[in-house]
Design a protein around this motif. Structure first.
Motif, PDB file in Angstrom:
ATOM      1  N   SER A  92       0.847  -1.174   0.000  1.00 15.72           N
ATOM      2  CA  SER A  92       0.000   0.000   0.000  1.00 15.72           C
ATOM      3  C   SER A  92       0.893   1.237   0.000  1.00 15.72           C
ATOM      4  O   SER A  92       1.878   1.285   0.714  1.00 15.72           O
ATOM      5  N   CYS A  96      -2.120  -9.813   7.875  1.00 11.96           N
ATOM      6  CA  CYS A  96      -2.695  -8.522   7.473  1.00 11.96           C
ATOM      7  C   CYS A  96      -1.734  -7.354   7.640  1.00 11.96           C
ATOM      8  O   CYS A  96      -2.141  -6.202   7.542  1.00 11.96           O
ATOM      9  N   CYS A 154       1.192  -5.623   3.647  1.00 18.48           N
ATOM     10  CA  CYS A 154       1.208  -4.497   2.705  1.00 18.48           C
ATOM     11  C   CYS A 154       0.985  -3.151   3.388  1.00 18.48           C
ATOM     12  O   CYS A 154       1.245  -2.106   2.804  1.00 18.48           O
ATOM     13  N   HIS A 155       0.438  -3.150   4.572  1.00 13.52           N
ATOM     14  CA  HIS A 155       0.225  -1.912   5.325  1.00 13.52           C
ATOM     15  C   HIS A 155       0.347  -2.258   6.792  1.00 13.52           C
ATOM     16  O   HIS A 155       0.355  -3.435   7.151  1.00 13.52           O
ATOM     17  N   MET A 164      -9.118  -8.340   0.255  1.00 15.86           N
ATOM     18  CA  MET A 164      -7.686  -8.338   0.582  1.00 15.86           C
ATOM     19  C   MET A 164      -7.036  -9.654   0.125  1.00 15.86           C
ATOM     20  O   MET A 164      -5.915  -9.671  -0.348  1.00 15.86           O
TER      21      MET A 164
HETATM   22  C1  HEC Z   1      -1.492  -7.773  -0.824  1.00  9.69           C
HETATM   23  C2  HEC Z   1      -1.458  -6.579  -0.008  1.00  9.69           C
HETATM   24  C3  HEC Z   1      -2.468  -6.476   1.144  1.00  9.69           C
HETATM   25  C4  HEC Z   1      -2.737  -7.425   2.105  1.00  9.69           C
HETATM   26  C5  HEC Z   1      -2.100  -8.796   2.314  1.00  9.69           C
HETATM   27  C6  HEC Z   1      -3.767  -6.837   2.956  1.00  9.69           C
HETATM   28  N1  HEC Z   1      -4.072  -5.564   2.535  1.00  9.69           N
HETATM   29 FE1  HEC Z   1      -5.452  -4.319   3.377  1.00  9.69          FE
HETATM   30  N2  HEC Z   1      -5.084  -2.913   1.924  1.00  9.69           N
HETATM   31  C7  HEC Z   1      -4.215  -3.080   0.850  1.00  9.69           C
HETATM   32  C8  HEC Z   1      -4.369  -1.969  -0.068  1.00  9.69           C
HETATM   33  C9  HEC Z   1      -3.576  -1.787  -1.356  1.00  9.69           C
HETATM   34  C10 HEC Z   1      -5.385  -1.146   0.478  1.00  9.69           C
HETATM   35  C11 HEC Z   1      -6.049   0.077  -0.179  1.00  9.69           C
HETATM   36  C12 HEC Z   1      -5.568   1.357   0.264  1.00  9.69           C
HETATM   37  C13 HEC Z   1      -4.156   1.558  -0.139  1.00  9.69           C
HETATM   38  O1  HEC Z   1      -3.865   1.622  -1.355  1.00  9.69           O
HETATM   39  O2  HEC Z   1      -3.367   1.659   0.787  1.00  9.69           O
HETATM   40  C14 HEC Z   1      -5.774  -1.740   1.748  1.00  9.69           C
HETATM   41  C15 HEC Z   1      -6.681  -1.187   2.629  1.00  9.69           C
HETATM   42  C16 HEC Z   1      -7.122  -1.777   3.805  1.00  9.69           C
HETATM   43  C17 HEC Z   1      -8.052  -1.184   4.742  1.00  9.69           C
HETATM   44  C18 HEC Z   1      -8.596   0.236   4.677  1.00  9.69           C
HETATM   45  C19 HEC Z   1     -10.071   0.269   4.334  1.00  9.69           C
HETATM   46  C20 HEC Z   1     -10.563   1.664   4.084  1.00  9.69           C
HETATM   47  O3  HEC Z   1     -11.233   1.795   3.061  1.00  9.69           O
HETATM   48  O4  HEC Z   1     -10.314   2.594   4.853  1.00  9.69           O
HETATM   49  C21 HEC Z   1      -8.296  -2.118   5.715  1.00  9.69           C
HETATM   50  C22 HEC Z   1      -9.212  -2.002   6.915  1.00  9.69           C
HETATM   51  C23 HEC Z   1      -7.521  -3.291   5.373  1.00  9.69           C
HETATM   52  N3  HEC Z   1      -6.803  -3.053   4.220  1.00  9.69           N
HETATM   53  C24 HEC Z   1      -7.538  -4.472   6.099  1.00  9.69           C
HETATM   54  C25 HEC Z   1      -6.811  -5.606   5.774  1.00  9.69           C
HETATM   55  C26 HEC Z   1      -6.949  -6.881   6.443  1.00  9.69           C
HETATM   56  C27 HEC Z   1      -7.933  -7.184   7.567  1.00  9.69           C
HETATM   57  C28 HEC Z   1      -6.046  -7.736   5.865  1.00  9.69           C
HETATM   58  C29 HEC Z   1      -5.823  -9.208   6.175  1.00  9.69           C
HETATM   59  C30 HEC Z   1      -6.970 -10.066   5.872  1.00  9.69           C
HETATM   60  C31 HEC Z   1      -5.345  -6.983   4.820  1.00  9.69           C
HETATM   61  N4  HEC Z   1      -5.838  -5.706   4.807  1.00  9.69           N
HETATM   62  C32 HEC Z   1      -4.336  -7.505   4.042  1.00  9.69           C
HETATM   63  C33 HEC Z   1      -3.346  -4.131   0.672  1.00  9.69           C
HETATM   64  C34 HEC Z   1      -3.312  -5.307   1.423  1.00  9.69           C
END
Ligand code: HEC
Length: 135
Positions: A24, A57, A60-61, A83
């Protein structure tokens, strides 16, 4: 032999680019909140789920992002799937289910009790706007 070394070197050089593309590249408001949950009073199953969640989780962030975001249980269900479908998320169906169950429990038993302390999820448009303002 030398050729193999050159290929390896090229792969090593392109790795950071590859990782950056997967991760992210925006800071959301919820990223600055606490990056831990006290799960000591959670049921054993949710304590195990928390470990999978933290492990999967934060790739990436920061893990603070989901810890400080509120969604309803059906929204979490959709969001975990979303995700999981991101390239190289490394989350299996079984792990996704475990993580969803943790998030649903945590939503109901922690976040709902003090909902104003958490951030509602942003729409894709709001995220795009933030990205534009941060670059
Ligand atoms: C492969 C990379 C990746 C993984 C693994 C990942 N995320 Fe994300 N997530 C992102 C990206 C890309 C965004 C979109 C925003 C951004 O570009 O930063 C995001 C955004 C989010 C948001 C923000 C939602 C919002 O609209 O405000 C949440 C909550 C979130 N992720 C939860 C999770 C959870 C729970 C997991 C584990 C199940 C997870 N993420 C795993 C890449 C990832």
């Amino acid at each position: 032999m030398y050729k193999a070394i050159r290929i390896l070197a090229a792969a090593a050089l392109s790795l950071p680019l590859f990782v950056a593309a997967q991760s992210s590249n925006v800071n959301l408001p919820q990223d600055k909140g606490p990056d831990k949950v006290d799960v000591s009073k959670y049921p054993a199953e949710q304590q195990k789920g928390y470990k999978v969640f933290v492990d999967k989780c934060a790739k990436c962030h920061t893990i603070a992002r989901p810890i400080n975001t509120t969604m309803t249980a059906p929204e979490w269900s959709r969001y975990v799937k979303r995700m999981m479908h991101k390239p190289n998320s490394g989350i299996s169906d079984a792990q996704g289910k475990t993580i969803y169950e943790f998030l649903a429990y945590d939503q109901e038993n922690r976040k709902e009790k003090n909902i104003k302390a958490f951030f509602p999820s942003l729409s894709d448009e709001e995220i795009e706007k933030l990205k534009a303002s941060q670059h």
